[in-house]
Enzyme design. Structure first.
Site, short mmCIF file in Angstrom:
data_model
loop_
_atom_site.label_atom_id
_atom_site.label_comp_id
_atom_site.label_asym_id
_atom_site.label_seq_id
_atom_site.Cartn_x
_atom_site.Cartn_y
_atom_site.Cartn_z
N GLY A 169 -24.96 -9.84 -0.45
CA GLY A 169 -24.23 -8.75 -1.18
C GLY A 169 -22.77 -9.06 -1.24
O GLY A 169 -22.36 -10.10 -1.19
N SER A 170 -22.12 -7.84 -1.00
CA SER A 170 -20.58 -7.93 -1.35
C SER A 170 -20.05 -8.26 -0.15
O SER A 170 -20.40 -8.20 0.95
CB SER A 170 -20.21 -6.62 -1.84
OG SER A 170 -20.26 -5.53 -0.99
N THR A 171 -18.79 -8.84 -0.52
CA THR A 171 -18.05 -9.21 0.66
C THR A 171 -17.57 -7.95 1.51
O THR A 171 -17.66 -8.35 2.67
CB THR A 171 -16.66 -10.11 0.31
OG1 THR A 171 -17.16 -11.23 -0.56
CG2 THR A 171 -15.72 -10.42 1.24
N CYS A 205 -23.57 -14.57 -8.29
CA CYS A 205 -22.58 -14.82 -7.08
C CYS A 205 -21.74 -16.04 -7.16
O CYS A 205 -20.63 -16.25 -7.15
CB CYS A 205 -22.98 -14.56 -5.85
SG CYS A 205 -24.32 -15.42 -5.32
N ALA A 244 -19.14 -5.23 2.01
CA ALA A 244 -20.27 -4.99 2.90
C ALA A 244 -20.52 -6.03 3.92
O ALA A 244 -20.76 -5.54 5.13
CB ALA A 244 -21.57 -4.49 2.24
N GLY A 245 -20.44 -7.10 3.53
CA GLY A 245 -20.69 -8.29 4.45
C GLY A 245 -19.73 -8.19 5.87
O GLY A 245 -20.15 -8.70 6.79
N GLU A 291 -13.60 -10.76 -8.20
CA GLU A 291 -15.04 -11.22 -8.73
C GLU A 291 -15.46 -9.92 -9.69
O GLU A 291 -15.62 -8.79 -9.38
CB GLU A 291 -16.16 -11.22 -7.45
CG GLU A 291 -17.48 -11.65 -8.13
CD GLU A 291 -18.69 -11.59 -6.90
OE1 GLU A 291 -19.43 -12.50 -7.22
OE2 GLU A 291 -18.67 -10.94 -5.89
N LYS A 310 -35.23 -4.57 3.57
CA LYS A 310 -34.64 -3.43 2.71
C LYS A 310 -34.16 -3.97 1.52
O LYS A 310 -33.28 -4.49 1.21
CB LYS A 310 -33.42 -2.90 3.50
CG LYS A 310 -33.06 -1.31 2.98
CD LYS A 310 -31.67 -0.94 3.43
CE LYS A 310 -30.71 -1.64 2.48
NZ LYS A 310 -30.69 -1.22 1.10
#
Length: 489
Positions: free
Chosen positions: A239-241, A297, A243-244, A396, A187
């Site tokens: 991806g972002s923390t 990142c 979302a992770g 970040e 995706k």
């Protein structure tokens, strides 16, 4: 409709999805419109994948995996040959891939040509060789007899790639997964979808069997459905923390293996004996601190400078950042392109305003480039007179913004570097390699460079703390897609 900032000069409209090695109609009517960060104008559109599309893609991947004659049960040499064909087909399309990525996320075309066009075929060939070389693993048992350790493919993989390096970071996932014998559903991020159709064309041209790789662009709903899908055996996410963390919670509840490569706020540690001649270090400094417009990142955006040379470091960085050529991402002379989206530019500008409000001194940049009213541009910005408690030193930003923080001793520099929720990258700059290595070994991070930084395919890449869990690249990246079974004989 013609848009000058599209790499072909034409509006690119895709109407189908690549599922089961076929171009099929989407289950929903929604579309993702791609906006040029250079102009703010539309340059293309693709179907917006729905949960029903994810279901179809997972079903195709599951059918391909469960039939060992399709992929998972093939000799490693046959899979390797297919991956090398895949790499050749990507090579044949590399210029178009680089241009499409640049047109969508603002990555300078000079960077896209070196990374987005190079990493995917390189990794496919690397993992083809690695998988082909894996032989039987038979060990003498401590209690008599022998133990055979079998490695088998993990299953169906749900791979979610980000917008900042869409081709490179997708290949971090599909190259080892396919080499191991897994099948997958990829995706892409809704911000970078046009290039994924070229990847699908390459897979089709290479003769990758039906269902082995399926590509469904989509947003959060599609991504969440993929992560939770009962037909998925492993999730790989970059991806972002934030979302992770949600993905980790879901995978923990499901006892599903997951690899997460998340955010970073790395330190660039300048020791008191470091060479600061930009003619010598400029290119390496750029890669370590400002690559891809700061939308990377691992960048060392906290620059730790010895107090004895603090003003000198600030001056060097001010000259360095202030000399960057800001412009259209498709211009070969551009060093800093636009932010990927208008929303993201606003976010970066919000951090710059907060840094100023908290007492930071801007030595260069701080606004939008003069005369560049169209597009989402931000000047490369350097803050001095900040410490490690400032918001711009903690969070970040994901833009071309550097903070210069003073320190007294090497131990002080290490303590400041480690005083972060993140631990992904970093660099140490010194004329003494052993001193630099000593400092680097004490920094809490998954990767670090000595007077340079570039992730190497042969070595594990990933972070500690809020920067993620698990590793990609290297032999460890292949092992992440394999089940281990011990047979006691």
């Amino acid at each position: 409709m013609t848009i000058s900032s599209a790499p072909t000069g034409e509006y690119l409209a895709h109407r189908s999805l690549y599922i089961g090695a076929e171009w099929v109609a989407p289950r929903g009517a929604g579309t993702i419109e791609v906006i040029s960060p250079n102009t703010g104008l539309p340059i293309g559109e693709v179907p917006d994948g729905t949960p029903a599309d994810i279901d179809a893609a997972v079903a195709a991947a599951r059918a391909a995996f469960d039939d060992p004659s399709v992929w998972s049960g093939l000799p490693a040499s046959e899979r390797a040959a297919a991956l090398r064909r895949f790499a050749d087909e990507i090579d044949a399309r590399k210029d178009r891939l680089a241009a499409l990525v640049s047109a969508q996320n603002g990555m300078p075309i000079s960077v896209a040509g070196q990374l987005e066009a190079v990493y995917p075929p390189t990794l496919l060939r690397y993992y083809a060789d690695l998988a082909e070389a894996q032989g039987p693993d038979v060990r003498d048992g401590m209690f008599g007899g022998t133990v055979e350790v079998q490695r088998s493919p993990l299953g169906v993989v749900g791979a979610i790639a980000p917008w900042n390096f869409p081709q490179t970071l997708a290949s971090f996932k599909y190259a080892p997964a396919l080499a191991a014998g897994c099948t997958l559903v990829l995706k892409p991020s809704p911000e970078t979808v046009l290039d994924s159709f070229v990847l699908a064309e390459a897979a089709e041209a290479a003769g990758i069997p039906a269902g082995v790789i399926n590509i469904v662009p989509g947003g959060r709903e599609a991504g969440a459905h993929l992560v939770e899908h009962p037909g998925i055996d492993k999730v790989a996410f970059t991806g972002s923390t934030a979302a992770g963390r949600r993905i980790a919670e879901t995978c923990g509840r499901l006892l599903r293996p997951v690899t997460l490569e998340l955010g970073g706020k790395s330190a660039t540690i300048v020791l008191d004996d470091a060479e600061l001649d930009l003619a010598s270090i400029g290119n390496e400094l750029f890669v370590a601190t400002l690559a891809n417009n700061g939308q990377t990142c691992f960048l060392g955006t906290r620059v730790l400078a010895p107090r004895s040379r603090y003003d000198e470091v600030v001056d060097v960085l001010t000259t360095f950042a202030g000399s960057m050529t800001v412009g259209d991402s498709l211009d070969p002379n551009t060093q800093i392109g636009p932010m990927a989206t208008a929303h993201h530019r606003d976010r970066v500008e919000g951090y710059i305003a907060q840094g100023r409000a908290e007492g930071g001194r801007i030595t260069t940049g701080g606004g939008r480039p003069a005369g560049m009213d169209a597009g989402w541009y931000v000047q490369p910005t350097v803050f001095a007179d900040v410490d490690n408690t400032a918001t711009i030193s903690r969070e970040e930003i994901f833009g071309p913004v550097l903070s210069v923080i003073g320190y007294d001793t090497d131990a002080d520099a290490v303590a400041i570097a480690n005083d972060s929720e993140y631990g992904l990258g970093g660099t140490v700059w010194s004329a003494d390699p052993e001193r630099a290595r000593s400092v680097a070994s004490r920094v809490q991070t998954g990767t670090i460079g000595l007077s340079r930084y570039i992730p190497d395919p042969i070595a594990p890449f990933g972070g500690v703390k809020q920067s993620g869990m698990g590793r990609e690249l290297g032999p460890e990246g292949l092992a992440a897609y394999q089940n281990l079974k011990s047979i006691y004989r």
